[in-house]
Design a protein around this motif. Sequence first.
Motif, PDB file in Angstrom:
ATOM      1  N   TRP A  97       0.866  -1.184   0.000  1.00 37.74           N
ATOM      2  CA  TRP A  97       0.000   0.000   0.000  1.00 37.74           C
ATOM      3  C   TRP A  97       0.898   1.228   0.000  1.00 37.74           C
ATOM      4  O   TRP A  97       1.473   1.585   1.017  1.00 37.74           O
ATOM      5  CB  TRP A  97      -0.901  -0.030   1.237  1.00 37.74           C
ATOM      6  CG  TRP A  97      -1.727   1.206   1.431  1.00 37.74           C
ATOM      7  CD1 TRP A  97      -1.439   2.245   2.257  1.00 37.74           C
ATOM      8  CD2 TRP A  97      -2.967   1.539   0.805  1.00 37.74           C
ATOM      9  NE1 TRP A  97      -2.413   3.207   2.181  1.00 37.74           N
ATOM     10  CE2 TRP A  97      -3.367   2.807   1.301  1.00 37.74           C
ATOM     11  CE3 TRP A  97      -3.771   0.905  -0.144  1.00 37.74           C
ATOM     12  CZ2 TRP A  97      -4.542   3.432   0.895  1.00 37.74           C
ATOM     13  CZ3 TRP A  97      -4.936   1.542  -0.554  1.00 37.74           C
ATOM     14  CH2 TRP A  97      -5.315   2.782  -0.030  1.00 37.74           C
ATOM     15  N   SER A  98       1.074   1.812  -1.173  1.00 37.39           N
ATOM     16  CA  SER A  98       1.852   3.054  -1.291  1.00 37.39           C
ATOM     17  C   SER A  98       1.034   4.022  -2.115  1.00 37.39           C
ATOM     18  O   SER A  98       1.302   4.218  -3.299  1.00 37.39           O
ATOM     19  CB  SER A  98       3.202   2.794  -1.959  1.00 37.39           C
ATOM     20  OG  SER A  98       3.907   1.799  -1.281  1.00 37.39           O
ATOM     21  N   PRO A  99       0.026   4.612  -1.496  1.00 37.37           N
ATOM     22  CA  PRO A  99      -0.955   5.391  -2.263  1.00 37.37           C
ATOM     23  C   PRO A  99      -0.334   6.548  -3.038  1.00 37.37           C
ATOM     24  O   PRO A  99      -0.819   6.888  -4.100  1.00 37.37           O
ATOM     25  CB  PRO A  99      -1.918   5.899  -1.190  1.00 37.37           C
ATOM     26  CG  PRO A  99      -1.193   5.782   0.101  1.00 37.37           C
ATOM     27  CD  PRO A  99      -0.265   4.622  -0.058  1.00 37.37           C
ATOM     28  N   LEU A 100       0.755   7.125  -2.520  1.00 35.54           N
ATOM     29  CA  LEU A 100       1.327   8.274  -3.224  1.00 35.54           C
ATOM     30  C   LEU A 100       2.087   7.845  -4.467  1.00 35.54           C
ATOM     31  O   LEU A 100       2.406   8.648  -5.327  1.00 35.54           O
ATOM     32  CB  LEU A 100       2.238   9.075  -2.288  1.00 35.54           C
ATOM     33  CG  LEU A 100       1.501   9.718  -1.113  1.00 35.54           C
ATOM     34  CD1 LEU A 100       2.437  10.573  -0.294  1.00 35.54           C
ATOM     35  CD2 LEU A 100       0.323  10.554  -1.595  1.00 35.54           C
ATOM     36  N   GLN A 101       2.408   6.536  -4.549  1.00 37.23           N
ATOM     37  CA  GLN A 101       3.069   6.039  -5.750  1.00 37.23           C
ATOM     38  C   GLN A 101       2.089   5.283  -6.636  1.00 37.23           C
ATOM     39  O   GLN A 101       2.489   4.620  -7.587  1.00 37.23           O
ATOM     40  CB  GLN A 101       4.236   5.126  -5.359  1.00 37.23           C
ATOM     41  CG  GLN A 101       5.422   5.900  -4.822  1.00 37.23           C
ATOM     42  CD  GLN A 101       5.854   5.400  -3.467  1.00 37.23           C
ATOM     43  OE1 GLN A 101       5.993   4.209  -3.262  1.00 37.23           O
ATOM     44  NE2 GLN A 101       6.060   6.305  -2.531  1.00 37.23           N
ATOM     45  N   GLU A 107      -5.758   8.062   6.954  1.00 31.82           N
ATOM     46  CA  GLU A 107      -5.210   8.751   5.775  1.00 31.82           C
ATOM     47  C   GLU A 107      -6.155   9.765   5.152  1.00 31.82           C
ATOM     48  O   GLU A 107      -5.753  10.547   4.306  1.00 31.82           O
ATOM     49  CB  GLU A 107      -4.772   7.720   4.724  1.00 31.82           C
ATOM     50  CG  GLU A 107      -3.529   6.970   5.169  1.00 31.82           C
ATOM     51  CD  GLU A 107      -2.913   6.123   4.068  1.00 31.82           C
ATOM     52  OE1 GLU A 107      -3.486   6.029   2.988  1.00 31.82           O
ATOM     53  OE2 GLU A 107      -1.841   5.552   4.321  1.00 31.82           O
ATOM     54  N   HIS A 165      -5.586   9.062  -4.377  1.00 33.01           N
ATOM     55  CA  HIS A 165      -5.377   8.519  -3.039  1.00 33.01           C
ATOM     56  C   HIS A 165      -6.713   8.474  -2.283  1.00 33.01           C
ATOM     57  O   HIS A 165      -7.086   7.462  -1.687  1.00 33.01           O
ATOM     58  CB  HIS A 165      -4.358   9.410  -2.306  1.00 33.01           C
ATOM     59  CG  HIS A 165      -3.969   8.929  -0.951  1.00 33.01           C
ATOM     60  ND1 HIS A 165      -3.142   9.645  -0.130  1.00 33.01           N
ATOM     61  CD2 HIS A 165      -4.305   7.818  -0.251  1.00 33.01           C
ATOM     62  CE1 HIS A 165      -2.978   8.991   1.007  1.00 33.01           C
ATOM     63  NE2 HIS A 165      -3.673   7.888   0.950  1.00 33.01           N
TER      64      HIS A 165
END
Lengths: 282, 295
Positions: free
Chosen positions: A52-56, A243, A251
């Motif tokens: 889980w790397s929402p910014l990527q 978040e 995101h």
Amino acid sequence: MKTYERIIQLVLFFCAVIAILGVLLISYFIIKEGAPIITKVGLMAFLTGKQWSPLQGIYGIYPMIIGSLLATVGALLLGVPVGIGCAVFLAELAKPRVAGIIRPGIELLAGIPSVVYGLYGLVVIVPFIRKTFQNQGFSVLAGSIILAIMILPTIINISESAIRSVPKDYKEASLSMGSSHWQAIFKVIVPAARSGIIAAVILGMGRAIGETMAVIMITGNSTLIPESILSPIRTLTGNIGIEMGYASGEHQKALFATGIVLFAFIMLLNTVANMIPKKVGE
Amino acid sequence: MNFKKVLALVCAMILLVGVFAGCSKPAEEAPAQPAGQEQPTEAAKESITINGSTSVQPLAEELAKAYKAKNPNATIDIQAGGSGVGIKSAMDGVVDIGMSSRALKTEEKSLKEFKIAVDGIAVIVNPANGIENLTMEQIKKIYMGEITDWKEVGGKAGKITVVTREEGSGTRGAFIELTKLEVTENDKKVDKTTASAITQGSTGAVMTTVAGDPNAIGYASYGSAKAKTEVKMISVEGNACTEENIYAGTYKISRPFLMLTKVDPTGLGKDFLDFILSAEGQDIVASHNYLKAVK
């Protein structure tokens, strides 16, 4: 029918419509916001993705699904035996004076805001686990303990009324056959009330899986697949709660997509709860 | 008796509906009026565009909001394309003001630069922790999960509890950028923070966690950490986390927030920058836990 009765009927119908409208609008909104991400990432990739790397732009909620399930199962393991035990005690054994103390206590438990449970977990349970196991303290175990306490009122209230609704004849018949009070309780009354008890467990499960604030404060919110009950976890609700504050664009939509999965879980639980036969006994 | 009660209830309902209906109508009409009033003063309207650092943008938005409250005719359009875009746009003159959250390189020095704030991030540990200083490399490796025990950096043996902020948090963004936890792979910025890090949703929660766990390490903006005694701010590369070191840039986990213009600003741009650097503007900077650029 008199005119005022008709008006009342209309007003009440209006209230019912508002409730349904609420559910429909919220479902529509969540799905509208979240679905594009699921179609973009792919349903399976979204559900089974381990990162889980929402910014990527990497959205995998598998760790959160496991986190939610573990915390909930843990809460049930701890909460259900205590809850059912308490319900049996209140329905069958407690003297009215004792029950008069316990029952308001349980109602009070249901009324405590979840942030207070979280605070309690943060300052009492997390440090306790940290000292006992020499680890970070934030863990599945901490979450399960707090959730177990939080679901107690649900389980106790519904189980107790299920046990109380078992006809007196059952118990009397059992006793007249020579069974002891204990045998009557555990071989006859509790089995006869099992559909109500199962419903209680499922509703408690719904409560546990949907809880957010307390869980965020005590589970550590790591996006790692937990290795043991002492590992930190992030739940589906925690993922959205923690978040949402700064999320924007894709995101934010991914968090709504998390909401869809959560929604599906809750609906599944409610459907199962509704399918359980209401009849006492067979 | 029952009938009366029911009647009262129905009346109350009708009244309530009336109240809602009453509320909604003026709301619909409301926007029309100010629009009508604005027309005569339209000639005085001015607008500027600002683009640049995603870290500066939220602060710039707040400053613009306060400015617009006093100057309703001003239009300030703020976009966040990143520091690089901000610097380049200001040089090319395609925006009135560029924003950057890093110091300018020599070849960029032709720009007029206005330091509006300084962002310092304190690395915090539990007061019981004997560690007083870490290097940037050590901090990076701890957060990547390569160093997992305090004894590897000269402390008492104990598994390090890494505490971080959630993705999307500005403090996390600044921290990973300054400690080089953010690396570029295949033209994409990748955040190397270990997935096993405890993630907290607020500065307060990070500090509570660190205050309660003797093996924890966390970070928080200097502005919010400085007054707290339950956590200890450690030195980085031998430089203590103090206001002087952050201003001087010797404390490495810090960065300036810059506003950049190609030529000396005029009109609205000048007025807005003057406002930011005024006591009022700097108070807004401080209220967002950044250090004031003008004391």
